[in-house]
Scaffold this active site. Structure first.
Site: not given
Ligand code: NAP
Length: 471
Positions: A150, A226-227, A246-247, A280, A374
């Site tokens: 994002n 990420g999530s 950071e979730l 997020c 979320e």
């Molecule tokens: P995501 O699906 O959790 O993916 C985040 C990253 O993790 C991607 O690079 C993804 O790779 C990787 N990933 C997925 N499964 C994995 C595994 N089993 N092992 C290692 N890496 C893995 O999240 P997203 O949909 O990209 O982002 C949205 C989420 O991020 C939301 O929940 C949002 O709130 C959160 N977020 C938090 C913050 C903060 O600072 N707190 C900031 C921004 C976003 P692939 O893309 O290759 O699947």
């Protein structure tokens, strides 16, 4: 169409296989990136280990970081368009993100120059008499960094810049849907003179690359944005590493009866729907004191209806697409679930061609997904409350705790909220979506376990090494 190779050990590498990058708006292929797997991940860690065997002095690290800032400035427009192409982020938000990445690198450069240990007051204890002691700030070691789709530029910047400031080599795995911005930052670091191995970028299957980062003992820290589901699982599996998370959030904000309603409506409408709610800390739940509920909601809905929905590459667009069809279907089904359970749709509520209308829902209860989870889409819920403590308890009523906000003219109400809201940050008279890049940013509860922002991230990525000298 952009074509990018991987950066491993200072070489731009092709693997014979490619990951396609598609626009979430037009679905056209906008780029392709060489695809990494476990072998490339292992090679990247080897390269990082070799790089760290010859530490880079702090002034060199700072100089490189500053040169990256200049590189982003030089290519600002191109980079913003690239974010729009790969993430579907409206161009005006992409430009803000690009400028923020410059800020992130600038603050990291400052931290590189300030990095120092501290004196230990040894003669404060009898045992310490005749001894001099101080700490050195040593880099934690190789950092595995994993970033989401994002903020494909600035959240990558928040991984790379503090790690380099701390003196750590990085193996980065950006989101597969948005790897182009990350590789542009790698290109800029390379041009800025970052020696081989300090930054390695892998794009490919998350679990395969993730498994190598988790299992290889040379990777001492994993920094993940990420999530929640993926993040906490990684932490469980990497018990002997530092895992910084950071979730997500289901961001609440309180509009107290004495607030400036016009100001609150304007700021919250913009920040509930910017990038189609895919931040997020996108405003998701608004709690409004009962006696101003109707006044606020009328102003808020009018502002929401003014938002321009459409092509993210159009300068006028406020709300573009969500990242993919699966997310679109999920978000629309959550709106339906709320409607079926008796919630009232005040604006939007369905598809707008391939996009989703900015949607405002009234009277949704905390057990509905649009409140409890979320949404990560252009959906916002409004509810009323009688007394401040009721609003605080509703705001605290999910498993998340990243950032929350309150609009009020009463300093006592603001400070009560600041103390009682169980969140990493409480924002007063501004949308809880607010972030400046030097702030300590991060969550409690399911939202994470760390604080990002270069001064704080550098602390997390360095360790105090104690030196005691007998005099
Ligand atoms: P995501 O699906 O959790 O993916 C985040 C990253 O993790 C991607 O690079 C993804 O790779 C990787 N990933 C997925 N499964 C994995 C595994 N089993 N092992 C290692 N890496 C893995 O999240 P997203 O949909 O990209 O982002 C949205 C989420 O991020 C939301 O929940 C949002 O709130 C959160 N977020 C938090 C913050 C903060 O600072 N707190 C900031 C921004 C976003 P692939 O893309 O290759 O699947």
């Amino acid at each position: 169409m952009t074509e990018r190779k991987l950066l491993i050990g200072g070489e731009w590498v092709e693997t014979g296989e490619w990951v396609e990058v598609r626009s979430p708006y037009s679905h056209e292929v906008v780029g392709r990136v060489a695809k990494a797997g476990a072998a490339e991940a292992k090679a990247a860690i080897d390269a990082a280990e070799q790089a760290m065997a010859e530490p880079l002095p702090a002034h060199k690290r700072a100089e490189i970081l500053v040169k990256v800032v200049a590189g982003i400035a030089r290519r600002h427009d191109e980079i913003a368009h690239q974010i729009t192409a790969e993430a579907g982020k409206p161009l005006k938000a992409a430009r803000v993100e690009t400028s923020r990445a410059m800020s992130t690198y600038t603050f990291a450069a400052v931290e590189a120059r300030k990095l120092a240990g501290e004196m230990v007051p040894m003669d404060a204890a009898q045992a310490g008499e005749g001894k001099l002691a101080f700490t050195l700030r040593e880099p934690i070691g190789i950092v595995g960094a994993i970033s989401p789709f994002n903020f494909p530029l600035n959240l990558v910047a928040h991984k790379l810049a503090p790690a380099l400031a701390a003196g750590c080599a990085v193996v980065l795995k950006p989101a597969s849907q948005t790897p182009l911005s990350a590789l542009t930052l790698a290109e800029l670091a390379d041009e800025a003179g970052l020696p081989a191995g300090w930054l390695n970028v892998l794009v490919g299957p998350a679990s395969e690359i993730g498994d190598v980062l988790v299992e290889d003992e040379r990777v001492r820290a994993i920094t993940f944005t990420g999530s929640s589901g993926v993040g906490w699982k990684l932490r469980e599996r990497a018990a002997r590493k530092k895992v910084l998370l950071e979730l997500g959030n289901a961001t609440p904000v309180i509009v107290h009866g004495d607030a400036d309603l016009d100001e609150a409506a304007e700021k919250l409408a913009a920040n509930a729907f910017s990038f189609a709610g895919q931040s997020c800390i996108s405003v998701q739940r608004i709690y409004i004191q009962k006696w101003v509920y109707d006044d606020f909601v009328a102003r808020f809905v009018a502002k929401v209806e003014d938002l321009v929905v459409g092509d993210p590459a159009d300068e006028a667009t406020d709300v573009g697409p969500v990242i993919d069809d699966e997310s679109r279907e999920r978000i629309l089904s959550w709106i339906e679930e709320a409607r079926d359970a008796g919630a009232e749709i005040l604006a939007g509520g369905g598809p707008d061609g391939e996009l989703i209308q900015p949607t405002v829902i009234a009277n949704a209860s905390l057990d509905m997904k649009v409140c409890r989870e979320e949404v990560f889409g252009p959906v916002c819920v409004v509810n009323s409350y009688e007394a401040l403590d009721e609003a605080i308890s509703l705001a605290n009523g999910t498993r998340f705790g990243l950032q929350a906000g309150i609009f009020t003219a009463d300093i006592r109400a603001a400070m009560r909220a600041a103390h009682k809201l169980e969140f990493g940050g409480v924002i007063v008279n501004e949308a809880p979506t607010f972030r400046a890049d030097q702030m300590p940013y991060g969550g409690v509860k399911d939202s994470g376990n760390t604080r990002e922002g270069p001064p704080y991230a550098v602390r997390e990525l360095t360790e105090h090494r104690l030196v005691v000298i007998d005099l």
